[in-house]
Design an enzyme around this catalytic site. Structure first.
Site, short mmCIF file in Angstrom:
data_model
loop_
_atom_site.label_atom_id
_atom_site.label_comp_id
_atom_site.label_asym_id
_atom_site.label_seq_id
_atom_site.Cartn_x
_atom_site.Cartn_y
_atom_site.Cartn_z
N SER A 49 0.81 -1.22 0.00
CA SER A 49 0.00 0.00 0.00
C SER A 49 0.85 1.27 0.00
O SER A 49 0.33 2.36 0.20
CB SER A 49 -0.91 0.00 1.24
OG SER A 49 -0.11 -0.19 2.40
N THR A 150 -1.34 3.72 5.04
CA THR A 150 -0.31 4.73 4.87
C THR A 150 0.81 4.49 5.86
O THR A 150 0.53 4.19 7.02
CB THR A 150 -0.91 6.13 5.15
OG1 THR A 150 -1.91 6.39 4.18
CG2 THR A 150 0.14 7.21 5.12
N THR A 168 1.81 6.87 0.66
CA THR A 168 0.77 5.86 0.41
C THR A 168 0.43 5.77 -1.07
O THR A 168 0.64 6.72 -1.82
CB THR A 168 -0.52 6.21 1.20
OG1 THR A 168 -1.46 5.16 1.07
CG2 THR A 168 -1.16 7.49 0.71
N ARG A 178 -7.48 10.91 -7.90
CA ARG A 178 -8.00 11.06 -6.53
C ARG A 178 -6.84 11.31 -5.57
O ARG A 178 -5.82 10.64 -5.61
CB ARG A 178 -8.76 9.80 -6.13
CG ARG A 178 -9.30 9.81 -4.69
CD ARG A 178 -8.35 9.14 -3.71
NE ARG A 178 -8.90 9.02 -2.37
CZ ARG A 178 -8.21 8.62 -1.30
NH1 ARG A 178 -6.95 8.32 -1.42
NH2 ARG A 178 -8.79 8.53 -0.13
N THR A 201 -4.04 7.51 9.22
CA THR A 201 -4.15 6.45 8.21
C THR A 201 -5.60 5.96 8.22
O THR A 201 -6.26 6.01 9.24
CB THR A 201 -3.14 5.31 8.46
OG1 THR A 201 -3.38 4.25 7.53
CG2 THR A 201 -3.22 4.76 9.86
N GLY A 202 -6.06 5.53 7.06
CA GLY A 202 -7.45 5.11 6.96
C GLY A 202 -8.15 5.90 5.88
O GLY A 202 -7.51 6.45 4.99
#
Ligand code: SD4
Length: 301
Positions: A49, A150, A168, A178, A201-202
């Site tokens: 990721s 991330t 990330t 995006r 992160t998320g």
């Protein structure tokens, strides 16, 4: 002299903490430590990721976001939607140091990186292509934007200086172009020597709605510990958004959020709206790398 400390999101952040702490122990400045730590994660193809081997977007390209912030003067360098460079955080560092700007995107960022001789390299790997194919077919992970993590690093050096950084590939199957929270100052990261630093992160779309990292640093500025600030900041956002989305005790990947912070004394805190978030940390006073599970916050409904 203060004692240095460093922490990074997720178990894969261990290599960032390892590399960064070596530099901090040698007395190297905090921004170098944060950058080097992130670089190590970016080039590890096993981390699916971030950087090489990162998750492709909807059309199969790996588009990367990264940032660095220096807490001594609030200087920022960030890049978004960058392809073809294994170390986007190095571009972010150059943006911070060599330009009057703070954020470069896409082709502009890539041209800038070329002009500074940064190495290009492939980002797709056999397993990232395979994972992308499966996602597109809805096998394993659903075709919703699941799969995203991330690397976020926060650190304090022995001169009392603080920095934060992120990197990330963003949300799986994101639309081309995006941009998530990770390269947005105040959303995915913030650092201020006066009070501390935070990274997130998320789900970037939720994180940016609350300027979550800035909020957490502001809470530390008002006297909260890093742990209190993470819990209060994240819970506040969950409460604020609860009428439109259910973020309490998120089971779905696309609704998960986690935060990590360090205060000006080197104390580290973390919180998540799920039970899966772990981070790595070490410090001069306790020079072992600990993997810690973050406190889970929610409304308890
Ligand atoms: C984003 N916040 O692009 C990033 C992805 C992430 O854990 O961190 N996921 O929205």
């Amino acid at each position: 002299m203060v004692e240095w400390a460093i922490a990074a999101t997720w178990p894969f952040g261990r290599v960032a903490v390892e590399a960064g702490s070596q530099l901090l122990a040698e007395g190297i400045g905090v921004i170098d430590a944060v950058e080097e730590g992130i670089c190590r994660v970016e080039v590890d193809p096993a981390v699916d990721s971030v950087g090489v081997g990162g998750i492709p977007n909807l059309v199969g390209d790996v588009e990367l976001d990264a940032a660095l912030m220096r807490g001594s003067d609030l200087a920022v360098g960030a890049v978004a939607s960058v392809t073809g460079f294994p170390n986007p955080v190095k571009i972010a560092r150059l943006v911070l140091e060599k330009t009057p700007h703070h954020v470069l995107v896409g082709q502009g960022a890539e041209r800038f990186a070329d002009s500074h001789g940064l190495a290009r390299g492939p980002l797709l790997t056999g397993s990232s292509i395979e994972a992308w194919n499966k996602r597109c077919q809805g096998i394993g992970n659903s075709s919703s934007p699941t799969g995203h993590d991330t690397v976020g690093v926060v650190a304090l050096d022995s001169a009392g200086k603080i920095a934060a950084g992120t990197s990330t590939s963003g949300m799986a199957l994101k639309l081309p172009g995006r941009v998530g929270d990770s390269p947005l100052v105040g959303a995915g990261f913030y650092a201020d020597d006066v009070s501390g630093a935070a990274v997130a992160t998320g789900c970037g779309e939720y994180i940016m709605r609350g300027c979550l990292s800035f909020r957490i640093v502001e809470l530390m500025a008002a006297g909260a510990t890093a742990q209190e600030a993470c819990e209060e900041g994240l819970l506040g956002l969950i409460k604020r958004l609860r009428n439109s989305v259910t973020l309490d005790d998120a089971q779905e990947d696309g609704k998960k959020m986690a935060v990590l912070a360090i205060d000006k004394n080197g104390c580290v805190g973390a919180a998540a709206n799920h039970g899966d978030f772990q981070f790595a940390r070490t410090s001069a006073g306790d020079p072992v790398i600990h993997l810690v599970r973050a406190a889970k916050v929610g409304l308890g409904r």
